[in-house]
Motif scaffolding. Sequence first.
Motif, PDB file in Angstrom:
ATOM      1  N   ASN A 206       0.697  -1.355  -0.155  1.00 33.10           N
ATOM      2  CA  ASN A 206       0.087   0.043   0.031  1.00 33.10           C
ATOM      3  C   ASN A 206       0.798   1.229  -0.148  1.00 33.10           C
ATOM      4  O   ASN A 206       0.252   2.372  -0.638  1.00 33.10           O
ATOM      5  N   TRP A 207       2.088   1.152   0.766  1.00 36.12           N
ATOM      6  CA  TRP A 207       2.660   2.630   0.875  1.00 36.12           C
ATOM      7  C   TRP A 207       3.500   2.812  -0.570  1.00 36.12           C
ATOM      8  O   TRP A 207       3.577   3.807  -1.053  1.00 36.12           O
ATOM      9  N   GLU A 208       3.664   1.475  -1.313  1.00 34.92           N
ATOM     10  CA  GLU A 208       4.308   1.708  -2.706  1.00 34.92           C
ATOM     11  C   GLU A 208       3.387   2.427  -3.544  1.00 34.92           C
ATOM     12  O   GLU A 208       3.708   2.996  -4.433  1.00 34.92           O
TER      13      GLU A 208
ATOM     14  N   GLU B  26       0.811   4.204  -2.869  1.00 41.76           N
ATOM     15  CA  GLU B  26       0.798   5.611  -2.598  1.00 41.76           C
ATOM     16  C   GLU B  26       2.062   6.697  -3.284  1.00 41.76           C
ATOM     17  O   GLU B  26       1.853   7.527  -3.567  1.00 41.76           O
TER      18      GLU B  26
ATOM     19  N   LEU C 141       7.274   8.178   3.404  1.00 39.69           N
ATOM     20  CA  LEU C 141       6.725   7.080   3.162  1.00 39.69           C
ATOM     21  C   LEU C 141       7.933   5.890   2.981  1.00 39.69           C
ATOM     22  O   LEU C 141       7.910   4.758   3.789  1.00 39.69           O
TER      23      LEU C 141
ATOM     24  N   ASN D  66       8.387   3.364   6.173  1.00 35.51           N
ATOM     25  CA  ASN D  66       8.387   1.803   6.071  1.00 35.51           C
ATOM     26  C   ASN D  66       9.979   1.080   6.181  1.00 35.51           C
ATOM     27  O   ASN D  66       9.869  -0.169   5.482  1.00 35.51           O
TER      28      ASN D  66
END
Length: 297
Positions: A135-137, A139, A172, A176
């Motif tokens: 999910n963070w990727e 974003e 981000l 992470n």
Amino acid sequence: MCFDLSDKKSLKENVSHGNSSFPLCVYNNDLGYKEHLLDYHWHDEIEFLYMSKGKAVFQIDSVPVELHENEAVFINSGEIHSGYSLDHSYCVYHAVVFSLELLYSSPQDICYDRYFVPLASGRHKLPQKITGEKNWEKEILTHIRHIISSFSIKAEGYEMDIKSSIFKIFSLVFANNAIAFSPQKNTARQSKTEKLKRVLNFIKENYHDKISIDDLAKEANLTRYHFCRLFKSLTGQTPIEYINCFRINQAIRLLEDENLKIMDIAFEVGFDNFSYFIKKFKEYKNCTPSEYRRLML
């Protein structure tokens, strides 16, 4: 593919990305079905390279990274890189190139001291590839697309809009634990990369003249045998293959000028035999120079 040389100042790209007040530029590269996408080069700036169509391999400090649609690679300061398409795909990619100075406020700023100084010095490295699997990727990829769009439209306040997206991307990455830590000492790979940079720079500066393997081996401070092995292992090409490919790509740029004769172009880029130039051009581009010019113009 291409290389750098003598000291790090050789393969270095001599381009200003943006200006001193806003050191960022976005390059949109719609390269169609070209196999060769990007000459070997390096720069001090950070680069976010986003693939919007097709698939390609980007060599980053001699490490091949395969990139598909809607994926990105991060290129750290000082990393030499090049690219070529895969499976003859139609390639479109965007390069967001910026200096970390864009994000500095003052040396007393905690962000400057804690996050950006280690990146600028090379102690920290951004992750190499962003696939969007997490999910963070996803974003991050959304923010990169937003930067590309915002730079194109340039609405009032776009500079703040872009800076905010870059800050979010960095936050981000750090949140992470995706930052890599570089060893303080020079590794064997770094030593090889520096030798390659010197050689690539020599080729870039002298491609229009006769270049021998012995000239290149001398630049790398290696024997002829060990130089050829090193070059092939890092680039996937022999030195002669690389020089021919580099010269052909220089010729392509000159073919855009209809006033230049094709024979003159061949000699200008370092071929001393016109028939050999035609043969190599067809080998790399699947057409003759005159056919390529007609397609391009």
